[in-house]
Design a protein around this motif. Sequence first.
Motif, mmCIF file in Angstrom:
data_model
loop_
_atom_site.group_PDB
_atom_site.id
_atom_site.type_symbol
_atom_site.label_atom_id
_atom_site.label_comp_id
_atom_site.label_asym_id
_atom_site.label_seq_id
_atom_site.Cartn_x
_atom_site.Cartn_y
_atom_site.Cartn_z
ATOM 1 N N HIS A 19 -11.729 -27.070 13.202
ATOM 2 C CA HIS A 19 -12.996 -26.979 13.950
ATOM 3 C C HIS A 19 -13.122 -28.138 14.948
ATOM 4 O O HIS A 19 -13.648 -27.961 16.047
ATOM 5 C CB HIS A 19 -14.189 -26.941 13.003
ATOM 6 N N HIS A 20 -12.625 -29.307 14.571
ATOM 7 C CA HIS A 20 -12.651 -30.456 15.492
ATOM 8 C C HIS A 20 -11.817 -30.174 16.743
ATOM 9 O O HIS A 20 -12.232 -30.521 17.858
ATOM 10 C CB HIS A 20 -12.133 -31.723 14.807
ATOM 11 N N VAL A 21 -10.638 -29.595 16.577
ATOM 12 C CA VAL A 21 -9.795 -29.330 17.751
ATOM 13 C C VAL A 21 -10.529 -28.391 18.705
ATOM 14 O O VAL A 21 -10.512 -28.599 19.927
ATOM 15 C CB VAL A 21 -8.410 -28.778 17.328
ATOM 16 N N GLU B 51 -20.188 -37.637 19.305
ATOM 17 C CA GLU B 51 -19.932 -38.285 18.010
ATOM 18 C C GLU B 51 -19.109 -37.343 17.151
ATOM 19 O O GLU B 51 -19.647 -36.545 16.382
ATOM 20 C CB GLU B 51 -21.268 -38.639 17.336
ATOM 21 N N GLU B 52 -17.787 -37.431 17.279
ATOM 22 C CA GLU B 52 -16.949 -36.409 16.647
ATOM 23 C C GLU B 52 -17.080 -36.412 15.124
ATOM 24 O O GLU B 52 -16.995 -35.352 14.501
ATOM 25 C CB GLU B 52 -15.486 -36.544 17.096
ATOM 26 N N GLN B 53 -17.290 -37.592 14.532
ATOM 27 C CA GLN B 53 -17.450 -37.631 13.066
ATOM 28 C C GLN B 53 -18.702 -36.857 12.638
ATOM 29 O O GLN B 53 -18.699 -36.172 11.609
ATOM 30 C CB GLN B 53 -17.555 -39.077 12.571
ATOM 31 N N HIS C 283 -1.094 -34.247 17.619
ATOM 32 C CA HIS C 283 -1.630 -35.231 16.665
ATOM 33 C C HIS C 283 -2.324 -34.528 15.490
ATOM 34 O O HIS C 283 -2.051 -34.819 14.324
ATOM 35 C CB HIS C 283 -2.598 -36.114 17.469
ATOM 36 N N HIS C 284 -3.196 -33.562 15.794
ATOM 37 C CA HIS C 284 -3.930 -32.897 14.704
ATOM 38 C C HIS C 284 -3.071 -31.854 13.989
ATOM 39 O O HIS C 284 -3.275 -31.625 12.794
ATOM 40 C CB HIS C 284 -5.231 -32.308 15.226
ATOM 41 N N ALA C 285 -2.125 -31.244 14.665
ATOM 42 C CA ALA C 285 -1.180 -30.349 13.958
ATOM 43 C C ALA C 285 -0.392 -31.165 12.928
ATOM 44 O O ALA C 285 -0.142 -30.693 11.803
ATOM 45 C CB ALA C 285 -0.250 -29.673 14.961
ATOM 46 N N TRP D 80 -1.124 -34.681 23.719
ATOM 47 C CA TRP D 80 -0.944 -35.486 22.505
ATOM 48 C C TRP D 80 -1.918 -35.041 21.411
ATOM 49 O O TRP D 80 -1.552 -34.937 20.241
ATOM 50 C CB TRP D 80 -1.162 -36.967 22.850
ATOM 51 N N HIS D 81 -3.167 -34.758 21.806
ATOM 52 C CA HIS D 81 -4.229 -34.496 20.833
ATOM 53 C C HIS D 81 -3.916 -33.277 19.952
ATOM 54 O O HIS D 81 -4.127 -33.317 18.730
ATOM 55 C CB HIS D 81 -5.563 -34.293 21.576
ATOM 56 N N GLY D 82 -3.415 -32.213 20.540
ATOM 57 C CA GLY D 82 -3.073 -31.030 19.758
ATOM 58 C C GLY D 82 -1.947 -31.320 18.771
ATOM 59 O O GLY D 82 -2.019 -30.952 17.591
HETATM 60 NI NI NI Z 1 -9.180 -35.543 17.630
#
Ligand code: NI
Length: 177
Positions: A68-70, A96-98, A164-166, A160-162
Motif C-alpha cells: 500500500h505504501h508503494v 507523513e508516510e508512517q 528497495h521495497h521489493a 530505486w524505490h520500487g
Molecule cells: Ni518508500
Amino acid sequence: MSEVDKLRYPLGTFQRPTAPLDAATRTAFVKTIEDTPATFRALVAPLSDAQLDTPYRPGGWTVRQVVHHVADSHMNAFIRIKLALTEDAPTIKTYEEQLWAELPDVKRTPVDVSLRLLEALHERWIALLRGMAESDFQKVLVHPDLGRMTIDEVLALYEWHGRHHAAHIQQALSVAA
Ligand code: NI
C-alpha cells in the motif's frame, strides 16, 4: 551501516545522480518503473494472509503495508513529475508516510486493490515518461527535504524505490520461510 539499517536498506540507500542521465540509463530506469507493478504482483500474489502480515524487519511495516505504501508513494511521484512539467520549479508537498501507512485504507484494503492501482498508475506514468522531450528531464521541482531535483533525479529515486521495497518483501519471505 548498523544491523537495523542493513535490514531497512537491503540494496543500500538511494544514490542521487550527480549529472543528467544518459539516454541508455534513462531508458533502463523507465523500463524498471514499467515492470514494477508486475514485480510486486509476482511477489505478493501467492502469499497467505499470515505472510502478508509479516513485518519485513522487527518493528517494520508488514508486506501488506509495504504494498500500500508503494501505491501511496508512486501516486505522489506521478503528481510531482506533472507539477514539475507544468510549473516553474514548484515546491512539492511531502507526506507523513508512517502515518499514511496506519490509515484505515491500508488496514482494510486487500493488497490486490493496490496492485491494480499500481498497474493503472504506472501505465499512465510510463506514457508520460516515454512522451517527454529529452529537455523535459532537466525540469526541476523543489523538494522540502532534498532541495532542487531534476526529473532525471526523481526518475532515479523511484527506480530505486520500487526495487528497495521489493527487496523488503523478499526479505520478509526469507525470514518467514
Ligand atoms: Ni518508500
